[in-house]
Design an enzyme around this catalytic site. Structure first.
Site, mmCIF file in Angstrom:
data_model
loop_
_atom_site.group_PDB
_atom_site.id
_atom_site.type_symbol
_atom_site.label_atom_id
_atom_site.label_comp_id
_atom_site.label_asym_id
_atom_site.label_seq_id
_atom_site.Cartn_x
_atom_site.Cartn_y
_atom_site.Cartn_z
ATOM 1 N N LYS A 128 31.273 -7.224 129.402
ATOM 2 C CA LYS A 128 30.314 -8.300 129.115
ATOM 3 C C LYS A 128 30.671 -9.575 129.882
ATOM 4 O O LYS A 128 29.807 -10.212 130.471
ATOM 5 C CB LYS A 128 30.289 -8.630 127.610
ATOM 6 C CG LYS A 128 29.929 -7.457 126.718
ATOM 7 C CD LYS A 128 29.833 -7.861 125.256
ATOM 8 C CE LYS A 128 31.104 -8.387 124.646
ATOM 9 N NZ LYS A 128 32.200 -7.402 124.540
ATOM 10 N N ARG B 81 28.659 -11.311 116.450
ATOM 11 C CA ARG B 81 29.434 -10.081 116.243
ATOM 12 C C ARG B 81 29.271 -9.542 114.830
ATOM 13 O O ARG B 81 29.846 -8.507 114.511
ATOM 14 C CB ARG B 81 30.905 -10.372 116.480
ATOM 15 C CG ARG B 81 31.407 -9.978 117.877
ATOM 16 C CD ARG B 81 32.837 -10.464 117.997
ATOM 17 N NE ARG B 81 33.655 -9.691 118.863
ATOM 18 C CZ ARG B 81 34.093 -10.120 120.067
ATOM 19 N NH1 ARG B 81 33.702 -11.263 120.544
ATOM 20 N NH2 ARG B 81 34.906 -9.376 120.768
ATOM 21 N N ARG C 167 44.001 -3.866 131.651
ATOM 22 C CA ARG C 167 43.443 -5.152 132.093
ATOM 23 C C ARG C 167 44.545 -6.217 132.242
ATOM 24 O O ARG C 167 45.418 -6.341 131.391
ATOM 25 C CB ARG C 167 42.423 -5.603 131.044
ATOM 26 C CG ARG C 167 41.728 -6.882 131.358
ATOM 27 C CD ARG C 167 40.464 -7.011 130.571
ATOM 28 N NE ARG C 167 40.682 -7.390 129.170
ATOM 29 C CZ ARG C 167 39.697 -7.742 128.356
ATOM 30 N NH1 ARG C 167 38.452 -7.721 128.763
ATOM 31 N NH2 ARG C 167 39.948 -8.084 127.110
ATOM 32 N N ARG D 266 46.633 -9.753 127.746
ATOM 33 C CA ARG D 266 46.307 -10.381 126.463
ATOM 34 C C ARG D 266 47.026 -9.655 125.332
ATOM 35 O O ARG D 266 47.131 -8.425 125.358
ATOM 36 C CB ARG D 266 44.785 -10.307 126.228
ATOM 37 C CG ARG D 266 44.042 -11.465 126.826
ATOM 38 C CD ARG D 266 42.544 -11.282 126.799
ATOM 39 N NE ARG D 266 41.981 -10.877 125.512
ATOM 40 C CZ ARG D 266 40.665 -10.817 125.272
ATOM 41 N NH1 ARG D 266 39.804 -11.147 126.214
ATOM 42 N NH2 ARG D 266 40.214 -10.430 124.101
ATOM 43 N N ARG E 293 40.293 -3.167 117.274
ATOM 44 C CA ARG E 293 39.123 -3.942 117.717
ATOM 45 C C ARG E 293 37.891 -3.051 117.846
ATOM 46 O O ARG E 293 36.772 -3.467 117.535
ATOM 47 C CB ARG E 293 39.412 -4.616 119.070
ATOM 48 C CG ARG E 293 40.399 -5.770 118.940
ATOM 49 C CD ARG E 293 40.990 -6.148 120.281
ATOM 50 N NE ARG E 293 40.059 -6.767 121.195
ATOM 51 C CZ ARG E 293 40.231 -6.823 122.519
ATOM 52 N NH1 ARG E 293 41.287 -6.258 123.072
ATOM 53 N NH2 ARG E 293 39.341 -7.404 123.268
#
Ligand code: AMP
Length: 215
Positions: free
Chosen positions: A13, A88, A127, A160, A171
């Protein structure tokens, strides 16, 4: 254009929002970025959000909604925005609808970016992000030229806290339970466009353009 990008963590996103905003005068409003900024600033709100975010759970609706509402009322949002990571929960979606009704500026589209769960875990676990400029890399699919160093600005890359595998699984569960119902919510409102989020960044961007009717 007022657009919501809906999709699980790792669906791309943020990347797609940045591409879309680079080509137009709409602004990218990322709930995660605004919250991370509050954490970095050490504000009271940021202190509350910090441990919740590190666990991969959702920050309370009231906190996030307040930040987003304040952001959407700033003058640069008048020409349009792309909301990334908000809403969300159904509660957030309903509050957003109320705020936009009040501003007489309804959403144009909600794009749901859909990716398989195995792919999401692979994408998130690999990532790496630049501390200074936010550029994104991936250990397998987009490695930096020099290990741990950003190709764009030379600063250090980091992972992260919430991109560790256990937290990623949590998540994704939170997404299924709390965010996925928004697909039906926006479908009922006639705003939803679903797109396949597998493939290259360019392929996905192309599908989004087609879904918006300008591809
Ligand atoms: P993101 O960068 O979108 O993956 O968001 C990172 C984290 O920020 C999430 O895992 C949540 O802890 C928090 N967060 C971001 N957006 C929201 C939201 N709309 N509601 C609640 N928490 C959020």
């Amino acid at each position: 254009m007022r657009l919501v990008l809906l999709g699980p963590p790792g669906a791309g996103k943020g990347t797609q929002a940045r591409l879309l905003t680079a080509k137009s005068d709409v602004v990218h409003v990322s709930a995660g970025d605004l919250l991370r900024q509050a954490v970095a600033d050490g504000s009271e709100l940021g202190q509350k959000a910090k441990s919740i975010m590190a666990q991969g759970s959702l920050v309370p609706d009231g906190v996030v909604t307040g930040i987003i509402e304040e952001r959407l009322r700033r003058p640069d949002c008048v020409s349009g925005y792309i909301l990334d990571g908000f809403p969300r929960t159904l509660r957030q979606a309903e509050t957003l609808s109320d705020v936009l009704r009040h501003l007489q500026a309804p959403l144009d589209w909600v794009i749901s970016v859909e990716v398989s769960e195995d792919d999401l875990v692979r994408r998130l676990a690999g990532r790496r992000i630049c501390r200074a400029c936010g550029a994104m890399f991936h250990v397998d699919t987009k490695p930096p030229t020099q290990h741990g160093i950003c190709d764009s600005c030379g600063d250090q890359l980091f992972q992260r806290d919430d991109d560790k595998e256990d937290t990623i699984r949590h998540r994704l569960r939170v997404y299924r339970e709390q965010t996925e119902p928004l697909i039906a919510y926006y479908n009922t409102m006639g705003l939803l466009r679903r797109i396949n989020g597998q493939g290259t960044i360019e392929e996905i961007a192309q599908r989004i353009h087609q879904a918006l009717g300008d591809g």
